[in-house]
Write a protein that holds these residues in place. Structure first.
Motif, short mmCIF file in Angstrom:
data_model
loop_
_atom_site.label_atom_id
_atom_site.label_comp_id
_atom_site.label_asym_id
_atom_site.label_seq_id
_atom_site.Cartn_x
_atom_site.Cartn_y
_atom_site.Cartn_z
N SER A 66 0.83 -1.20 0.00
CA SER A 66 0.00 0.00 0.00
C SER A 66 0.86 1.25 0.00
CB SER A 66 -0.94 -0.01 1.22
OG SER A 66 -1.78 -1.13 1.19
N GLY A 67 1.98 1.21 0.74
CA GLY A 67 2.90 2.34 0.73
C GLY A 67 3.50 2.57 -0.64
N LEU A 68 3.81 1.49 -1.34
CA LEU A 68 4.34 1.61 -2.70
C LEU A 68 3.29 2.19 -3.65
CD1 LEU A 68 6.28 -1.75 -2.77
CD2 LEU A 68 7.32 0.47 -3.21
N THR A 69 2.04 1.73 -3.51
CA THR A 69 0.97 2.26 -4.36
C THR A 69 0.73 3.73 -4.06
OG1 THR A 69 -0.06 0.06 -4.36
CG2 THR A 69 -1.40 1.90 -5.13
N ASP A 70 0.77 4.11 -2.80
CA ASP A 70 0.66 5.53 -2.44
C ASP A 70 1.73 6.35 -3.15
OD1 ASP A 70 -1.30 4.67 -0.72
OD2 ASP A 70 -0.26 5.23 1.12
N ALA A 71 2.97 5.83 -3.14
CA ALA A 71 4.08 6.55 -3.77
C ALA A 71 3.87 6.67 -5.28
CB ALA A 71 5.40 5.83 -3.47
N LEU A 72 3.41 5.59 -5.91
CA LEU A 72 3.15 5.63 -7.35
C LEU A 72 2.10 6.68 -7.69
CD1 LEU A 72 3.05 1.77 -8.08
CD2 LEU A 72 4.87 3.36 -8.73
#
Length: 617
Positions: free
Chosen positions: A323-329
């Motif tokens: 989820s943190g990676l998707t937030d960053a994307l």
């Protein structure tokens, strides 16, 4: 008394045994069998090595005395006393005994041999269920202890090097520099009446004082960064690092729940911890210069996560990381769009829904997101956000995050709108609880801010607060939850589904995890808990009394067990259908644990319908 002798079925021994679980819930014949086949030993610190060194496996039941259960590295796992059991994990799994007992107070211990334990397992289902459940909790407990040693799960407070170094805003810059030198720190927290007001870093002294030729006698207020980002002491290290990377900051004040500064955590503190974990990828995403670079970086995620899964004990944490990676994307793609299209015509924010909002994404999660913009927007300005939604959603698909089958993406006009328009949508779902409204409630009531103007998100939450106290809506949600049954039938047998290729399977998401999420969401909405994460909601529910602590712990355990099993399948067998498993491929113990988890979820479902149908909450 001799060190080891048969136990006669005398009244006092039988009376003691029949009062202990699981014997208290079983026919008297079970306790009689136990008493007639157990041995008793009197264990002291002098004879413990001799009496507990046997390679034979036993179920140990403590009659008197106090004993510490110690693991292989000498740590005390738990303290055992009258009525506590030991030894059942090795009896269930066949593995060697790894932990050992250390005597604190000498006492009597009953020993039941492996063959007699196995007989009781075969003859009495409740006997077996009791120890399978106890072993599951022991496994989870040890997982949590191990997980606590992994840096992403450390509390921020544990990473702070020093206590808060503070200064008042009216103090001189030279005083701040001397204070930093004396304390040996690279930053100082500016406080006013004990509350966080700003921060000063050594970079500020270089850029805002020396380079600007500002007099050292000027006030701290002239060079501090006002209203800085901060984090609470009980938040995780991963959350702190994500915040730093997202906002390109290197110092983060740490506050307690009363918002009193406790100290500072720096990017150096966190980078020292993470080494080669995939969270470094988040920093690279935030610095990407084009959407092509963002997509290239996103292609690294699956392989990195599979490697990372071998370094953490509780692999359900991968959901938080994903989820943190998707937030960053999403954040970086938004910034790249703004660079190309120009500044937005009014204030806006991205929000996410569903598994991303709960920070529970898996490798097969799809998009669930939307845009909120100012009520003052003009009609011709909406085209900007339509293009923004299409740009980000489209490139997320290229990054491997597939489109939502239901169209819950900002590229869809129904997932964009002003604060008032969003509140109206929620109002329609709440006051007209149709099947579609129930489906929407499972997605849209799990929401979280991602990027943009946070005040808009706060306005949305304020507007929705009054809607979340509609009894008919809660009753409809409870009824809807009851329509999704767990896959076990009579006599605790699995009810398997079959695909077109005649492969038989259980869907761990739909028939397990989703039910827990739905139950917890309903209780959280009823109590006004403003969190999306399932585990955080369960922790917060302890303060409201709508569920017993035992029910909460059971739901927490079930959710973790099923989630870890889902990730294990997705990581180790990526070619299998998402979230599906054939229980025949599990160990005997895992099958028992899975049945127990489904049984507990079914009980929670029934209790939920009863409570909300009669309006007892």
């Amino acid at each position: 008394m001799t060190h080891s002798q048969s136990v006669s079925p005398v009244v006092d021994v039988l009376d003691f045994v029949t009062k202990q679980l699981p014997f208290s819930e079983l026919p008297p014949s079970c306790a009689h069998f136990y008493v007639n086949h157990a041995k008793v030993v009197y264990i002291t610190s002098l004879n413990q090595s001799e009496l507990l060194a046997s390679t034979d496996k036993y179920l140990y039941l403590i009659r008197s005395g106090v004993f510490d259960l110690v693991n292989t590295v000498g740590e005390v796992v738990t303290r055992l006393g009258e009525g506590d059991y030991f030894g059942y994990p090795s009896l269930l799994t066949g593995e060697e005994i790894k932990n050992h007992l250390e005597v604190q107070t000498s006492g009597l211990v009953f020993l039941l041999p492996q063959q007699d334990f196995d007989f009781l397992r075969r003859e009495y289902q409740k006997f077996e269920q009791h120890f399978v459940r106890a072993h599951k909790k022991r496994i989870l407990s040890s997982h949590y202890q191990e997980r606590g040693r992994a840096w992403p799960e450390h509390k921020v407070s544990a990473l702070m090097g020093k206590s808060a170094v503070t200064i008042e805003p009216h103090a001189r810059i030279v005083d701040a520099a001397k204070l930093m030198q004396k304390a040996g720190v690279s930053s100082v927290i500016v406080t006013e009446k004990g509350e966080l007001s700003g921060i000063i870093t050594d970079r500020d002294l270089r850029n805002r004082v020396l380079a600007a030729e500002l007099a050292p006698s000027a006030s701290v207020a002239q060079i501090m960064t006002p209203n800085p980002k901060f984090i609470f002491e009980n938040n995780r290290a991963f959350s702190a690092l994500h915040l730093m990377l997202k906002h390109n900051i290197h110092h983060l004040p740490v506050l307690n729940e009363e918002r009193v500064p406790l100290g500072m955590v720096t990017s150096t503190d966190l980078l020292r911890q993470q080494k080669h974990d995939p969270v470094q990828l988040i920093g690279q995403i935030y610095k990407a210069h084009s959407h092509q670079e963002v997509i290239r970086l996103a292609m690294e995620i699956p392989a990195l996560l599979r490697g990372f899964s071998n370094t953490v004990e509780d692999i359900s944490f991968i959901g938080t990381l994903l989820s943190g990676l998707t937030d960053a994307l999403m954040s970086r793609l938004t910034e790249l769009f703004i660079q190309q299209a120009g500044e937005p015509p009014c204030s806006f924010c991205w929000i996410c829904f569903g598994s991303q909002a709960r920070e529970e994404q898996t490798l097969h999660s799809d998009q669930d997101n939307g845009l909120v913009f100012s009520n003052a927007i003009l009609d011709h300005q909406r085209d900007y956000f339509a293009r923004l939604g299409a740009y980000v959603s489209g490139h997320l698909i290229s990054c491997g995050i597939k489109a939502c089958p239901g169209g819950i993406m900002a590229s869809n006009a129904q997932c964009r709108g002003t604060v008032d328009e969003w509140v109206l949508r929620y109002e329609q779902w709440v006051h007209t609880p149709t099947p579609q409204a129930m489906l929407n409630s499972k997605i849209f009531f799990d929401r979280r801010f991602i990027y943009g103007e946070q005040a808009l998100y706060q306005s949305l939450n304020t507007g929705l607060r009054a809607l979340q106290q509609q009894e008919l809506f809660f009753a409809a949600m409870a009824t809807d939850i009851s329509t999704n049954s767990v896959p076990i039938g009579l006599f605790m047998q699995f009810k398997l589904e079959q695909d077109k290729h005649k492969h038989r399977y259980l869907d761990l998401k739909i028939r397990g995890v989703a039910i827990v999420n739905d139950l917890v969401r309903l209780y959280a909405l009823k109590c006004g808990i403003n969190k999306a994460n399932t585990q955080m909601r369960l922790a917060a529910l302890k303060d409201f009394g709508v569920l017993s602590k035992e029910d909460i712990y059971n739901l927490q355990d079930c959710w973790r067990f099923l989630t870890q099993l889902r990730f294990k399948i997705q990581i180790e067998a990526p070619d299998l259908p998402p979230n599906c498993i054939n229980p025949e491929h599990l160990s005997s113990l895992e099958r028992h644990q899975l049945k127990e988890a489904f049984h507990l979820i079914k009980q929670a479902q029934q209790a939920c319908v009863f409570k909300f149908a009669r309006g007892s909450l």
